[in-house]
Design an enzyme around this catalytic site. Structure first.
Site, PDB file in Angstrom:
ATOM      1  N   ARG A  74       0.824  -1.223   0.000  1.00  0.00           N
ATOM      2  CA  ARG A  74       0.000   0.000   0.000  1.00  0.00           C
ATOM      3  C   ARG A  74       0.854   1.269   0.000  1.00  0.00           C
ATOM      4  O   ARG A  74       0.467   2.283   0.596  1.00  0.00           O
ATOM      5  CB  ARG A  74      -0.947   0.031   1.203  1.00  0.00           C
ATOM      6  CG  ARG A  74      -1.982  -1.064   1.209  1.00  0.00           C
ATOM      7  CD  ARG A  74      -3.150  -0.702   0.311  1.00  0.00           C
ATOM      8  NE  ARG A  74      -4.041  -1.834   0.144  1.00  0.00           N
ATOM      9  CZ  ARG A  74      -5.152  -2.013   0.834  1.00  0.00           C
ATOM     10  NH1 ARG A  74      -5.496  -1.140   1.741  1.00  0.00           N
ATOM     11  NH2 ARG A  74      -5.904  -3.057   0.597  1.00  0.00           N
ATOM     12  N   ARG A  78      -3.651   6.186  -0.091  1.00  0.00           N
ATOM     13  CA  ARG A  78      -4.212   7.344   0.598  1.00  0.00           C
ATOM     14  C   ARG A  78      -3.266   8.092   1.522  1.00  0.00           C
ATOM     15  O   ARG A  78      -3.581   9.192   1.951  1.00  0.00           O
ATOM     16  CB  ARG A  78      -5.459   6.914   1.376  1.00  0.00           C
ATOM     17  CG  ARG A  78      -6.622   6.683   0.442  1.00  0.00           C
ATOM     18  CD  ARG A  78      -7.765   6.055   1.158  1.00  0.00           C
ATOM     19  NE  ARG A  78      -7.403   4.751   1.674  1.00  0.00           N
ATOM     20  CZ  ARG A  78      -8.211   3.971   2.345  1.00  0.00           C
ATOM     21  NH1 ARG A  78      -9.419   4.362   2.613  1.00  0.00           N
ATOM     22  NH2 ARG A  78      -7.806   2.787   2.752  1.00  0.00           N
ATOM     23  N   ARG A  87      -6.758  11.099  -7.669  1.00  0.00           N
ATOM     24  CA  ARG A  87      -7.956  10.267  -7.573  1.00  0.00           C
ATOM     25  C   ARG A  87      -9.253  11.072  -7.398  1.00  0.00           C
ATOM     26  O   ARG A  87     -10.339  10.497  -7.468  1.00  0.00           O
ATOM     27  CB  ARG A  87      -7.799   9.306  -6.388  1.00  0.00           C
ATOM     28  CG  ARG A  87      -7.109   7.986  -6.686  1.00  0.00           C
ATOM     29  CD  ARG A  87      -7.995   7.035  -7.478  1.00  0.00           C
ATOM     30  NE  ARG A  87      -9.364   7.009  -6.976  1.00  0.00           N
ATOM     31  CZ  ARG A  87      -9.751   6.364  -5.889  1.00  0.00           C
ATOM     32  NH1 ARG A  87      -8.906   5.631  -5.207  1.00  0.00           N
ATOM     33  NH2 ARG A  87     -11.006   6.424  -5.472  1.00  0.00           N
ATOM     34  N   ASP A 123      -6.293  -3.579  -7.751  1.00  0.00           N
ATOM     35  CA  ASP A 123      -6.893  -4.146  -6.550  1.00  0.00           C
ATOM     36  C   ASP A 123      -7.143  -5.625  -6.790  1.00  0.00           C
ATOM     37  O   ASP A 123      -7.265  -6.066  -7.944  1.00  0.00           O
ATOM     38  CB  ASP A 123      -8.211  -3.446  -6.192  1.00  0.00           C
ATOM     39  CG  ASP A 123      -8.640  -3.811  -4.768  1.00  0.00           C
ATOM     40  OD1 ASP A 123      -8.120  -3.198  -3.819  1.00  0.00           O
ATOM     41  OD2 ASP A 123      -9.436  -4.745  -4.607  1.00  0.00           O
TER      42      ASP A 123
HETATM   43  C1  LIG Z   1      -7.496  -7.383   0.877  1.00  0.00           C
HETATM   44  C2  LIG Z   1      -7.033  -6.532  -0.275  1.00  0.00           C
HETATM   45  C3  LIG Z   1      -7.821  -5.625  -1.026  1.00  0.00           C
HETATM   46  N1  LIG Z   1      -7.006  -5.052  -1.975  1.00  0.00           N
HETATM   47  C4  LIG Z   1      -5.735  -5.547  -1.856  1.00  0.00           C
HETATM   48  C5  LIG Z   1      -5.748  -6.491  -0.811  1.00  0.00           C
HETATM   49  C6  LIG Z   1      -4.564  -7.309  -0.415  1.00  0.00           C
HETATM   50  C7  LIG Z   1      -3.621  -6.503   0.383  1.00  0.00           C
HETATM   51  C8  LIG Z   1      -3.973  -6.350   1.819  1.00  0.00           C
HETATM   52  O1  LIG Z   1      -3.948  -7.377   2.526  1.00  0.00           O
HETATM   53  O2  LIG Z   1      -4.235  -5.240   2.239  1.00  0.00           O
HETATM   54  C9  LIG Z   1      -4.570  -5.276  -2.675  1.00  0.00           C
HETATM   55  C10 LIG Z   1      -4.297  -3.907  -3.108  1.00  0.00           C
HETATM   56  N2  LIG Z   1      -5.159  -2.841  -3.169  1.00  0.00           N
HETATM   57  C11 LIG Z   1      -4.502  -1.761  -3.657  1.00  0.00           C
HETATM   58  C12 LIG Z   1      -3.181  -2.144  -3.989  1.00  0.00           C
HETATM   59  C13 LIG Z   1      -2.257  -1.193  -4.716  1.00  0.00           C
HETATM   60  C14 LIG Z   1      -0.887  -1.112  -4.577  1.00  0.00           C
HETATM   61  C15 LIG Z   1      -0.258  -0.808  -3.235  1.00  0.00           C
HETATM   62  O3  LIG Z   1      -0.128  -1.729  -2.408  1.00  0.00           O
HETATM   63  O4  LIG Z   1       0.230   0.322  -3.062  1.00  0.00           O
HETATM   64  C16 LIG Z   1      -3.030  -3.470  -3.611  1.00  0.00           C
HETATM   65  C17 LIG Z   1      -1.807  -4.344  -3.697  1.00  0.00           C
HETATM   66  C18 LIG Z   1      -5.055  -0.428  -3.889  1.00  0.00           C
HETATM   67  C19 LIG Z   1      -6.194   0.011  -3.049  1.00  0.00           C
HETATM   68  N3  LIG Z   1      -7.301  -0.716  -2.694  1.00  0.00           N
HETATM   69  C20 LIG Z   1      -8.149   0.058  -1.982  1.00  0.00           C
HETATM   70  C21 LIG Z   1      -7.573   1.356  -1.840  1.00  0.00           C
HETATM   71  C22 LIG Z   1      -8.207   2.521  -1.114  1.00  0.00           C
HETATM   72  C23 LIG Z   1      -9.331   3.055  -1.924  1.00  0.00           C
HETATM   73  C24 LIG Z   1      -9.257   4.541  -2.200  1.00  0.00           C
HETATM   74  O5  LIG Z   1      -8.159   5.122  -2.277  1.00  0.00           O
HETATM   75  O6  LIG Z   1     -10.336   5.114  -2.396  1.00  0.00           O
HETATM   76  C25 LIG Z   1      -6.352   1.335  -2.527  1.00  0.00           C
HETATM   77  C26 LIG Z   1      -5.396   2.456  -2.732  1.00  0.00           C
HETATM   78  C27 LIG Z   1      -9.478  -0.358  -1.459  1.00  0.00           C
HETATM   79  C28 LIG Z   1      -9.499  -1.659  -0.792  1.00  0.00           C
HETATM   80  N4  LIG Z   1      -9.398  -2.868  -1.440  1.00  0.00           N
HETATM   81  C29 LIG Z   1      -9.428  -3.886  -0.506  1.00  0.00           C
HETATM   82  C30 LIG Z   1      -9.559  -3.302   0.772  1.00  0.00           C
HETATM   83  C31 LIG Z   1      -9.646  -4.055   2.078  1.00  0.00           C
HETATM   84  C32 LIG Z   1      -9.602  -1.907   0.600  1.00  0.00           C
HETATM   85  C33 LIG Z   1      -9.642  -0.814   1.656  1.00  0.00           C
HETATM   86  C34 LIG Z   1     -10.984  -0.294   1.918  1.00  0.00           C
HETATM   87  C35 LIG Z   1     -10.891   1.096   2.499  1.00  0.00           C
HETATM   88  O7  LIG Z   1     -10.447   1.247   3.636  1.00  0.00           O
HETATM   89  O8  LIG Z   1     -11.258   2.045   1.774  1.00  0.00           O
HETATM   90  C36 LIG Z   1      -9.259  -5.320  -0.854  1.00  0.00           C
END
Ligand SMILES: Cc1c2[nH]c(c1CCC(=O)O)Cc1[nH]c(c(CCC(=O)O)c1C)Cc1[nH]c(c(CCC(=O)O)c1C)Cc1[nH]c(c(C)c1CCC(=O)O)C2
Length: 392
Positions: A74, A78, A87, A123
């Site tokens: 991550r 954010r 974004r 994602d």
């Molecule tokens: C379980 C999982 C997800 N997504 C992901 C996982 C596995 C990694 C982990 O264990 O955390 C993987 C993921 N998601 C994202 C990345 C991008 C690259 C990075 O790591 O920087 C990666 C590698 C972007 C994202 N994925 C997400 C965001 C945030 C959304 C936003 O910016 O509006 C980002 C940058 C959304 C997301 N997507 C997911 C969740 C739990 C969330 C967070 C929800 C929240 O709190 O808003 C599912």
């Protein structure tokens, strides 16, 4: 900054002077000229000298890196004001389908921190959306699935194979990134079958994964059909990214830590292994990570990874023993250490790196993702600190 405390730091190795580390910046990485052999340092460990110019790839392969490589799960997201700006007004999943935006967001932490690897901005639910699953990412909640999967019929109706053409925007973004990144490797990734299944069955994030486990115990036909299909989709998604130029992959089985070891071995590991085996021929390092997986590390390694991610609840020295001598490790600073005073954060990072020296290879990372409230300047100071640490 306060001086390190004598009692717990006197045995610590002295960080090398930053100047001697010669950490190349993204895009200006030095490649050794043909025939230019690297001089082994005196007292070098038994690890072979790196064939890879990239410290990250060297550590993944168990070669001796020029410095301790670091990137953050991550790292794009954010915690960065420049991310929030790009974004603005663009929904998460839409942003993943715009190659220019994906390139920009993936590059942001590489430019800002000089990390040793980029992680592709996407994602885990992107390939599911791409084959037509009705889902969205709800800000502050995570993935939400409109019609949760509960039967073989649902599996057949909602999940088909992923074709490269379904995610052409991913291939395009990866190709664009490889050009921009120079010698900094790009890590492609996928969600692992269990973690994807959990979202599809629960319909959204879950604390106890009750419905997922209920289906796992009660309905083996649906379980096998679902995880079998997800394994194929995950492998296809990884393949697309590597074929477009990603130089490593990470399989996120984020929620596997909710399982007992027996259940992991019986219901989940075979499918993680299917994914990892399916991309073995691509010859890129395969990282396997989950949260709270201290008791599963040996099994996750055995599923076929080259590098096993360790979360911060496990002492890294123990993690290394559990992973075994054949594989490298990644991790495992507590993400909240970034909120500690610098001397505490750095002492914790030193402890991680000191333990990491015992591993076949060590890629520095957090034990899970960067928290949104993290100060980017603290991450920068951490990267500089890791890069100044002496490798032996
Ligand atoms: C379980 C999982 C997800 N997504 C992901 C996982 C596995 C990694 C982990 O264990 O955390 C993987 C993921 N998601 C994202 C990345 C991008 C690259 C990075 O790591 O920087 C990666 C590698 C972007 C994202 N994925 C997400 C965001 C945030 C959304 C936003 O910016 O509006 C980002 C940058 C959304 C997301 N997507 C997911 C969740 C739990 C969330 C967070 C929800 C929240 O709190 O808003 C599912």
């Amino acid at each position: 900054m306060t001086a390190p405390q004598k009692d717990d730091r006197s045995a610590e190795p002295t960080p090398a002077k930053a100047a001697s580390v010669e950490k190349p910046k993204a895009g200006e990485a030095k490649k050794p000229k043909a025939g230019e052999a690297k001089k082994p340092k005196s007292g070098a460990a038994a690890a072979p000298e790196a064939k890879s110019t990239s410290a990250f790839l060297a550590a993944c392969r168990g070669e001796k890196p020029s410095h301790v490589p670091v990137w953050f799960m991550r790292q794009a997201g954010r915690s960065l004001p420049e991310y929030r700006k790009v974004r603005e007004g663009v929904p998460m999943l839409e942003s993943c389908t715009r190659p220019e935006m994906v390139v920009e967001i993936t590059m942001q932490p590489v430019r800002r921190y000089g990390v040793d690897a980029a992680i592709f901005y996407s994602d885990i639910v992107v390939p599911l959306k791409a084959i037509g699953v009705d889902l969205d990412i709800v800000p502050g909640t995570g993935p939400v699935v409109e019609h949760p999967i509960r039967s073989v019929k649902d599996v057949e109706k909602q999940l088909r194979d992923l074709e490269p053409g379904d995610v052409s925007y991913v291939s395009e973004a990866v190709r664009g990134l490889v050009g921009e990144l120079g010698d900094t490797p790009l890590i492609g990734f996928s969600g692992a079958p269990f973690t994807l299944a959990s979202y599809l069955i629960e319909g959204g994030p879950s604390r106890d994964h009750r419905l997922t486990k209920e289906l796992m115990y009660r309905d083996p036909d649906t379980w096998d059909a679902l995880l079998g299909r997800l394994a194929k989709i995950a492998a296809a998604f990884l393949r697309v990214q590597v074929e477009a130029g990603a130089q490593a992959v990470q399989l996120f089985d984020s929620w596997a830590g909710s399982l007992s070891r027996d259940d992991y071995v019986r219901y989940v590991k075979p499918y993680a292994k299917t994914v990892l085996d399916a991309v073995a021929d691509l010859d890129v390092p395969r990282i396997h990570f989950g949260v709270g997986t201290g008791e599963l590390l040996g099994e996750m390694a055995d599923a076929g990874a080259d590098v096993v991610g360790v979360d911060w609840r496990v002492d890294l020295a123990d993690g290394i023993k559990r992973v075994g001598a054949k594989r490298a490790v990644q991790g495992n600073l507590d993400p909240t250490a970034l909120f500690a005073p610098d001397d505490i954060m750095k002492a914790k990072a030193d402890a991680v790196m000191k333990a990491g020296r015992k591993a076949r290879g060590h890629v520095f990372n957090l034990g899970h993702g960067v928290l949104p409230a993290t100060d980017p300047d603290a991450l920068k100071r951490l990267v500089d600190h890791v890069h100044a640490y002496e490798v032996r």
